[in-house]
Design a protein around this motif. Structure first.
Motif, PDB file in Angstrom:
ATOM      1  N   ILE A 194      -6.364  -7.850  -2.064  1.00  0.00           N
ATOM      2  CA  ILE A 194      -5.300  -6.994  -1.552  1.00  0.00           C
ATOM      3  C   ILE A 194      -4.097  -6.925  -2.494  1.00  0.00           C
ATOM      4  O   ILE A 194      -3.520  -5.864  -2.721  1.00  0.00           O
ATOM      5  CB  ILE A 194      -4.813  -7.478  -0.163  1.00  0.00           C
ATOM      6  N   LEU A 195      -3.702  -8.065  -3.022  1.00  0.00           N
ATOM      7  CA  LEU A 195      -2.513  -8.118  -3.864  1.00  0.00           C
ATOM      8  C   LEU A 195      -2.637  -7.194  -5.066  1.00  0.00           C
ATOM      9  O   LEU A 195      -1.658  -6.585  -5.505  1.00  0.00           O
ATOM     10  CB  LEU A 195      -2.268  -9.568  -4.326  1.00  0.00           C
ATOM     11  N   ASP A 196      -3.852  -7.059  -5.601  1.00  0.00           N
ATOM     12  CA  ASP A 196      -4.067  -6.216  -6.784  1.00  0.00           C
ATOM     13  C   ASP A 196      -4.016  -4.729  -6.455  1.00  0.00           C
ATOM     14  O   ASP A 196      -3.514  -3.934  -7.254  1.00  0.00           O
ATOM     15  CB  ASP A 196      -5.413  -6.556  -7.422  1.00  0.00           C
ATOM     16  N   VAL A 197      -4.561  -4.329  -5.294  1.00  0.00           N
ATOM     17  CA  VAL A 197      -4.680  -2.898  -4.999  1.00  0.00           C
ATOM     18  C   VAL A 197      -3.500  -2.337  -4.230  1.00  0.00           C
ATOM     19  O   VAL A 197      -3.300  -1.119  -4.194  1.00  0.00           O
ATOM     20  CB  VAL A 197      -5.978  -2.580  -4.211  1.00  0.00           C
ATOM     21  N   GLU A 198      -2.686  -3.198  -3.616  1.00  0.00           N
ATOM     22  CA  GLU A 198      -1.627  -2.731  -2.729  1.00  0.00           C
ATOM     23  C   GLU A 198      -0.703  -1.724  -3.398  1.00  0.00           C
ATOM     24  O   GLU A 198      -0.245  -0.761  -2.765  1.00  0.00           O
ATOM     25  CB  GLU A 198      -0.816  -3.920  -2.218  1.00  0.00           C
ATOM     26  N   GLN A 199      -0.456  -1.898  -4.695  1.00  0.00           N
ATOM     27  CA  GLN A 199       0.491  -1.036  -5.409  1.00  0.00           C
ATOM     28  C   GLN A 199       0.061   0.426  -5.449  1.00  0.00           C
ATOM     29  O   GLN A 199       0.912   1.314  -5.620  1.00  0.00           O
ATOM     30  CB  GLN A 199       0.660  -1.558  -6.835  1.00  0.00           C
ATOM     31  N   VAL A 200      -1.235   0.715  -5.295  1.00  0.00           N
ATOM     32  CA  VAL A 200      -1.697   2.102  -5.402  1.00  0.00           C
ATOM     33  C   VAL A 200      -2.055   2.720  -4.053  1.00  0.00           C
ATOM     34  O   VAL A 200      -2.396   3.897  -3.984  1.00  0.00           O
ATOM     35  CB  VAL A 200      -2.919   2.217  -6.345  1.00  0.00           C
ATOM     36  N   LEU A 201      -1.972   1.949  -2.965  1.00  0.00           N
ATOM     37  CA  LEU A 201      -2.447   2.427  -1.666  1.00  0.00           C
ATOM     38  C   LEU A 201      -1.405   3.265  -0.923  1.00  0.00           C
ATOM     39  O   LEU A 201      -0.223   2.956  -0.926  1.00  0.00           O
ATOM     40  CB  LEU A 201      -2.850   1.249  -0.782  1.00  0.00           C
ATOM     41  N   ASP A 202      -1.890   4.304  -0.249  1.00  0.00           N
ATOM     42  CA  ASP A 202      -1.081   5.068   0.695  1.00  0.00           C
ATOM     43  C   ASP A 202      -1.291   4.562   2.121  1.00  0.00           C
ATOM     44  O   ASP A 202      -0.359   4.543   2.922  1.00  0.00           O
ATOM     45  CB  ASP A 202      -1.450   6.560   0.649  1.00  0.00           C
ATOM     46  N   GLU A 203      -2.534   4.183   2.433  1.00  0.00           N
ATOM     47  CA  GLU A 203      -2.872   3.699   3.766  1.00  0.00           C
ATOM     48  C   GLU A 203      -3.750   2.460   3.646  1.00  0.00           C
ATOM     49  O   GLU A 203      -4.397   2.239   2.613  1.00  0.00           O
ATOM     50  CB  GLU A 203      -3.631   4.771   4.570  1.00  0.00           C
ATOM     51  N   ALA A 204      -3.771   1.669   4.714  1.00  0.00           N
ATOM     52  CA  ALA A 204      -4.626   0.488   4.770  1.00  0.00           C
ATOM     53  C   ALA A 204      -5.409   0.496   6.071  1.00  0.00           C
ATOM     54  O   ALA A 204      -4.853   0.753   7.145  1.00  0.00           O
ATOM     55  CB  ALA A 204      -3.791  -0.783   4.671  1.00  0.00           C
ATOM     56  N   VAL A 205      -6.717   0.253   5.957  1.00  0.00           N
ATOM     57  CA  VAL A 205      -7.600   0.118   7.110  1.00  0.00           C
ATOM     58  C   VAL A 205      -8.118  -1.315   7.108  1.00  0.00           C
ATOM     59  O   VAL A 205      -8.821  -1.720   6.184  1.00  0.00           O
ATOM     60  CB  VAL A 205      -8.787   1.109   7.039  1.00  0.00           C
ATOM     61  N   PHE A 206      -7.744  -2.093   8.111  1.00  0.00           N
ATOM     62  CA  PHE A 206      -8.187  -3.483   8.211  1.00  0.00           C
ATOM     63  C   PHE A 206      -9.425  -3.553   9.102  1.00  0.00           C
ATOM     64  O   PHE A 206      -9.422  -3.031  10.226  1.00  0.00           O
ATOM     65  CB  PHE A 206      -7.097  -4.358   8.823  1.00  0.00           C
ATOM     66  N   MET A 207     -10.476  -4.212   8.603  1.00  0.00           N
ATOM     67  CA  MET A 207     -11.716  -4.391   9.353  1.00  0.00           C
ATOM     68  C   MET A 207     -12.002  -5.867   9.569  1.00  0.00           C
ATOM     69  O   MET A 207     -11.710  -6.698   8.705  1.00  0.00           O
ATOM     70  CB  MET A 207     -12.913  -3.784   8.615  1.00  0.00           C
ATOM     71  N   ASN A 208     -12.618  -6.178  10.712  1.00  0.00           N
ATOM     72  CA  ASN A 208     -13.113  -7.532  10.971  1.00  0.00           C
ATOM     73  C   ASN A 208     -14.189  -7.460  12.046  1.00  0.00           C
ATOM     74  O   ASN A 208     -14.040  -6.726  13.028  1.00  0.00           O
ATOM     75  CB  ASN A 208     -11.980  -8.453  11.430  1.00  0.00           C
TER      76      ASN A 208
END
Length: 246
Positions: A194-208
């Motif tokens: 997550i820490l690496d990609v967060e800078q380019v994301l517009d939205e986040a979908v969390f799955m579990n």
């Protein structure tokens, strides 16, 4: 109630989506709508169902219940022209060269941009004459990324695109994604880094456990929770003493 404009412009829609493998439920009633012009993180621990969801959007797996639509159509041969898929494993023969594979993609996909692929090969340090068997694991992943991002697709499905490369190369790869996707489409990136990609994301979908547990814009996550996406992820998916995700 979902915004009708979002639904009308949806690239990917899942309604009550279920997928089982023997006694394991990989997707458990997934409800999800993704719009256009976004870079979206599909985030979750190992075994959350991320890869299964991407494979279903690509048409490689069929649902056991519910439905999934890409641009309003059930995934199949019609949607292959709309979706660019980067799997989490190498699927080319070792004897092939980089040039062989790019030429194959040019012949197979009408939206494949050969000029863009040549430019990306130069940027990524790939030569057409190189054989697959001579490439390192990280370079193979760069090559697959080049193939996926050289298409002018509507939906890019990237399964762990930075997992096999060293930290120094991750930012470079993310910049490659950011500057080469079709801005009328969207990118769905599956990852647990997550820490690496967060800078380019517009939205986040969390799955579990095969479910969507959160789908928000990155800005809303930060403002409402006063946490980064990485911090939110660590809080939601912390491990108990036995190594199980809570």
């Amino acid at each position: 109630m979902e915004n009708t404009n979002v639904q009308a412009n949806a690239l990917l829609e899942c309604r009550g989506l279920v997928k089982r493998f023997s006694q394991v439920t990989a997707l458990d009633g997934v409800e999800l709508t993704l719009g256009r012009g976004k870079i979206i993180g599909l985030l979750g621990p190992n075994g959350a169902g991320k890869t299964t969801l991407l494979k279903m959007a690509e048409g490689l797996l069929q649902p056991d219940a519910g439905e999934i639509k890409v641009c309003g159509q059930t995934p199949g041969w019609q949607t292959k022209a709309m979706v660019s898929y980067l799997p989490d494993c190498m699927y080319f023969a070792d004897w092939m060269t980089v040039g062989d594979i790019t030429d194959m993609f040019k012949d197979f996909f009408t939206d494949f941009d050969h000029v863009k692929s040549d430019e990306m090969c130069k940027t990524l340090g790939l030569a057409r004459s190189q054989r697959i068997k001579s490439l390192s694991k990280g370079t193979k992943e760069k090559m697959q990324l080049m193939l996926a991002m050289s298409r002018n697709a509507k939906l890019y499905l990237l399964d762990e695109p930075i997992a096999g490369v060293d930290p120094a190369a991750r930012e470079f790869i993310l910049k490659t994604i950011l500057t080469n996707y079709n801005e009328k489409g969207s990118v769905l990136i599956s990852t647990h880094l997550i820490l690496d990609v967060e800078q380019v994301l517009d939205e986040a979908v969390f799955m579990n456990h095969g479910k969507i547990v959160l789908h928000e814009s990155v800005d809303d996550i930060r403002e409402q929770n006063e946490k980064s996406v990485d911090e939110m992820f660590r809080q939601m998916f912390r491990l108990d003493p036995f190594g199980e995700v809570r």
